[in-house]
Structures are given as structure tokens and as C-alpha cells.
Design a protein around this motif. Structure first.
Motif, mmCIF file in Angstrom:
data_model
loop_
_atom_site.group_PDB
_atom_site.id
_atom_site.type_symbol
_atom_site.label_atom_id
_atom_site.label_comp_id
_atom_site.label_asym_id
_atom_site.label_seq_id
_atom_site.Cartn_x
_atom_site.Cartn_y
_atom_site.Cartn_z
ATOM 1 N N MET A 9 0.824 -1.208 0.000
ATOM 2 C CA MET A 9 0.000 0.000 0.000
ATOM 3 C C MET A 9 0.860 1.260 0.000
ATOM 4 N N LYS A 10 2.080 1.149 0.522
ATOM 5 C CA LYS A 10 2.950 2.328 0.614
ATOM 6 C C LYS A 10 3.243 2.941 -0.743
ATOM 7 N N ASP A 11 3.302 2.106 -1.785
ATOM 8 C CA ASP A 11 3.654 2.606 -3.108
ATOM 9 C C ASP A 11 2.439 3.122 -3.871
ATOM 10 N N THR A 12 1.244 2.844 -3.396
ATOM 11 C CA THR A 12 0.038 3.182 -4.152
ATOM 12 C C THR A 12 -0.879 4.163 -3.456
ATOM 13 N N LEU A 13 -0.554 4.546 -2.222
ATOM 14 C CA LEU A 13 -1.445 5.412 -1.456
ATOM 15 C C LEU A 13 -0.636 6.267 -0.497
ATOM 16 N N ALA A 14 -1.091 7.497 -0.280
ATOM 17 C CA ALA A 14 -0.474 8.397 0.693
ATOM 18 C C ALA A 14 -1.567 9.247 1.311
ATOM 19 N N VAL A 15 -1.216 9.974 2.374
ATOM 20 C CA VAL A 15 -2.130 10.903 3.021
ATOM 21 C C VAL A 15 -1.668 12.323 2.730
ATOM 22 N N VAL A 16 -2.617 13.211 2.450
ATOM 23 C CA VAL A 16 -2.298 14.631 2.297
ATOM 24 C C VAL A 16 -3.274 15.435 3.149
ATOM 25 N N ALA A 17 -2.845 16.603 3.563
ATOM 26 C CA ALA A 17 -3.668 17.480 4.392
ATOM 27 C C ALA A 17 -4.142 18.666 3.561
ATOM 28 N N SER A 18 -5.360 19.129 3.851
ATOM 29 C CA SER A 18 -5.905 20.275 3.123
ATOM 30 C C SER A 18 -5.307 21.594 3.599
ATOM 31 N N SER A 19 -4.801 21.609 4.834
ATOM 32 C CA SER A 19 -4.245 22.836 5.405
ATOM 33 C C SER A 19 -3.339 22.484 6.573
ATOM 34 N N ASP A 20 -2.610 23.474 7.061
ATOM 35 C CA ASP A 20 -1.741 23.250 8.216
ATOM 36 C C ASP A 20 -2.538 22.804 9.439
ATOM 37 N N ALA A 21 -3.788 23.247 9.536
ATOM 38 C CA ALA A 21 -4.614 22.879 10.688
ATOM 39 C C ALA A 21 -4.887 21.382 10.735
ATOM 40 N N CYS A 22 -4.856 20.722 9.574
ATOM 41 C CA CYS A 22 -5.135 19.287 9.499
ATOM 42 C C CYS A 22 -3.866 18.438 9.444
ATOM 43 N N LEU A 23 -2.722 19.089 9.453
ATOM 44 C CA LEU A 23 -1.478 18.378 9.198
ATOM 45 C C LEU A 23 -1.152 17.362 10.283
ATOM 46 N N SER A 24 -1.352 17.730 11.530
ATOM 47 C CA SER A 24 -1.044 16.803 12.618
ATOM 48 C C SER A 24 -1.912 15.547 12.530
ATOM 49 N N ALA A 25 -3.197 15.740 12.268
ATOM 50 C CA ALA A 25 -4.103 14.589 12.136
ATOM 51 C C ALA A 25 -3.744 13.748 10.919
ATOM 52 N N ALA A 26 -3.343 14.382 9.826
ATOM 53 C CA ALA A 26 -2.954 13.658 8.618
ATOM 54 C C ALA A 26 -1.719 12.798 8.873
ATOM 55 N N ARG A 27 -0.756 13.359 9.583
ATOM 56 C CA ARG A 27 0.449 12.581 9.893
ATOM 57 C C ARG A 27 0.134 11.400 10.806
ATOM 58 N N ILE A 69 -0.517 16.042 -7.780
ATOM 59 C CA ILE A 69 0.318 14.879 -7.514
ATOM 60 C C ILE A 69 0.315 13.950 -8.720
ATOM 61 N N ASP A 70 1.486 13.483 -9.120
ATOM 62 C CA ASP A 70 1.594 12.509 -10.214
ATOM 63 C C ASP A 70 1.603 11.079 -9.686
ATOM 64 N N ALA A 71 2.186 10.879 -8.521
ATOM 65 C CA ALA A 71 2.244 9.555 -7.902
ATOM 66 C C ALA A 71 2.279 9.747 -6.391
ATOM 67 N N PRO A 72 1.623 8.868 -5.650
ATOM 68 C CA PRO A 72 0.930 7.647 -6.066
ATOM 69 C C PRO A 72 -0.391 7.936 -6.781
ATOM 70 N N ALA A 73 -1.066 6.870 -7.193
ATOM 71 C CA ALA A 73 -2.295 7.010 -7.970
ATOM 72 C C ALA A 73 -3.470 7.479 -7.127
ATOM 73 N N GLN A 74 -3.377 7.278 -5.815
ATOM 74 C CA GLN A 74 -4.469 7.637 -4.919
ATOM 75 C C GLN A 74 -3.915 8.273 -3.651
ATOM 76 N N VAL A 75 -4.709 9.148 -3.048
ATOM 77 C CA VAL A 75 -4.372 9.709 -1.746
ATOM 78 C C VAL A 75 -5.622 9.777 -0.878
ATOM 79 N N LEU A 76 -5.388 9.775 0.420
ATOM 80 C CA LEU A 76 -6.430 10.105 1.380
ATOM 81 C C LEU A 76 -6.269 11.584 1.707
#
Length: 267
Positions: free
Chosen positions: A1-19, A38-45
Motif C-alpha cells: 500500500m505504501k507505493d500506491t497510497l499516501a495521506v495529504v492534508a488540506s491545510s496546516d490545521a489538518c497536518l497533525s491529524a494527517a500525519r 500529484i503525479d504519484a501515487p495514484a491515490q491519496v487520502l
């Protein structure tokens, strides 16, 4: 899953929860960036006001998320036909009888929410950790909305997610015989041809989850654990689950409910 999915945050306020979510799922966190950049991975949360599963790139379709409050869930709750719906008949809902249901293949929780809105207590099982995260986020927002809505509060009180994260087969095998009133199964079915094409927005979800190749293994422990019946939702022309003929079926335009009965429901 590490190569096909990652987490991103919409703002700095959400960054801690995203991490924190990235650590929980053991996938990378790309911090604050738009999925379309983003070009890769193909999907993000994508974590903002809600958690969304997004395909990446500039021409990606819309996101997938769990919504128990608005959209189609709200429309079906208000105008879906109540106890006259096939799903209600399939699980055995009658006036004064609303059986507890184990939704062993919860997915995005849509059928579970319908059953909870009709009066059943529903426990959702979901083995995919990403889908579980989407469900948890949907339940969180449902409970927030329920604080100012008595009808939603009642539904929220009947809908829950099993916390052990065991695969459904193992969870069902651990239950005492005939200890669960109704077990509901809706395994992913591999689509064929044009009629099986899904909406573009669901492409990321189907890519993530795939088909339930081990779905046949669910029927035996489900039927052993149920008291009244096991209900299997299938595409209309799909073979019976585990090649086992049901006691009866309710058929619609595109799908059907196969019912494996053990004891009769109260009349």
C-alpha cells in the motif's frame, strides 16, 4: 500500500491529524498538497473537513467519502420507501420487529445506514484499513450532525463499527452459534462488460478494494452465527454465493437479495 497510497492534508490545521493517520495506516504523508498536483501515487487520502479517497492528477474524477448526513443518504432516508424497500423485507423487518444486523462487508456503509434508519441496530465489519478510516470519519460527522437533529441522533445510536478489525470470516467464526439475529453480506463482485461499469468517482474505491475473491468463504460462518437468516446481496445475474441455493430471493432490476433462513421471523 505504501507505493500506491499516501495521506495529504488540506491545510496546516489538518497536518497533525494527517500525519497521525499516515502512521496508523503505515503509508507516507505528503503534507499539504492538492491531489490534482500529484503525479504519484495514484491515490491519496485527503484530510480536510472530511476524509476523502481521491485519485491524483489534473483530470481525476471526484472523491469518494462516507456521507451519512447529506446527499443520497439523506434523500433515501426521507423518500426511500421505508419498510417497503426490498432490503427491509430481506432482513425481515416487520412492524414492531427490527432485528439486530451484522453487516459483515460494510464497504462505504450505505446499506448499513439504510437499515439503521429503518430501526435496526447495525454493527459494521470492514477488514480494509483505509475503508475503515473512511467509515470512522463518516460516523464522526454523523454524530456531530446528530447533536442538533433528534432523528439523526437515533440513527447514530443504532450504527456502529466493530473495533477489532478482524476479517469478517474470523469474526463470524468466533461468534456463538445462532447468536446474531441477522447477518448481511454484500461482497464485491467482479464486473463484466458495459453493464458493470461503475461511476468514475468510484474508480479509486474499486482500485483500492478490488473484488472479494474469498467471498464464498463468508456464507458458512455467517449462517452458523445467525439465528433468523443470512441475507446475501448480489447482482441480478450473479451465481449464488458458494453455489448454495437460498431459501428465497427478492429480485429487482439490477440486483437481488438471496435469503438463507434458519428460524422464522416473528409475524
Amino acid at each position: 500500500m505504501k507505493d500506491t497510497l499516501a495521506v495529504v492534508a488540506s491545510s496546516d490545521a489538518c497536518l497533525s491529524a494527517a500525519r497521525a493517520l499516515a502512521v496508523q495506516l503505515d503509508i507516507p504523508c505528503l503534507d499539504c498538497v492538492s491531489p490534482e498536483e500529484i503525479d504519484a501515487p495514484a491515490q491519496v487520502l485527503y484530510l480536510g473537513a472530511q476524509l476523502e479517497l481521491c485519485a491524483t492528477g489534473r483530470k481525476a474524477p471526484g472523491p469518494v467519502f462516507v456521507d451519512f448526513v447529506g446527499g443520497s443518504a439523506a434523500h433515501r432516508r426521507k423518500f426511500g420507501g421505508g419498510k417497503g424497500q426490498q432490503i427491509a423485507k430481506a432482513v425481515g423487518i416487520r412492524s414492531g420487529f427490527y432485528p439486530r444486523v451484522i453487516d459483515a462487508t460494510a464497504g462505504l456503509g450505505r446499506d448499513a445506514f439504510v437499515l439503521a434508519s429503518l430501526g435496526c441496530e447495525v454493527l459494521m465489519l470492514e477488514r480494509n484499513p483505509v475503508v475503515r478510516a473512511l467509515l470512522e470519519d463518516g460516523l464522526r460527522r454523523l454524530r456531530e450532525a446528530a447533536q442538533g437533529d433528534a432523528e439523526l441522533a437515533a440513527i447514530a445510536g443504532r450504527l456502529s463499527l466493530e473495533q477489532t478489525a478482524l476479517p469478517a470470516v474470523e469474526w463470524l467464526f468466533r461468534q456463538a452459534p445462532e447468536s446474531q439475529p441477522v447477518v448481511y453480506l454484500d461482497p464485491m463482485f467482479p464486473g463484466r462488460g458495459k453493464s458493470a461499469r461503475v461511476k468514475k468517482e468510484m474508480a479509486a474505491f474499486h482500485l483500492l478494494v478490488g473484488s472479494d475473491a474469498d467471498a464464498d468463504a463468508l456464507l458458512e460462518p455467517a449462517f452458523a452465527a445467525c439465528y433468523y437468516r443470512t441475507v446475501v446481496k448480489r447482482p441480478r445475474n450473479a451465481p449464488f454465493l458458494a453455489d448454495r441455493k437460498p431459501s428465497l430471493s427478492f429480485e429487482g432490476k439490477s440486483g437481488r437479495f438471496d435469503i438463507h433462513t434458519k428460524h422464522g421471523v416473528p409475524g
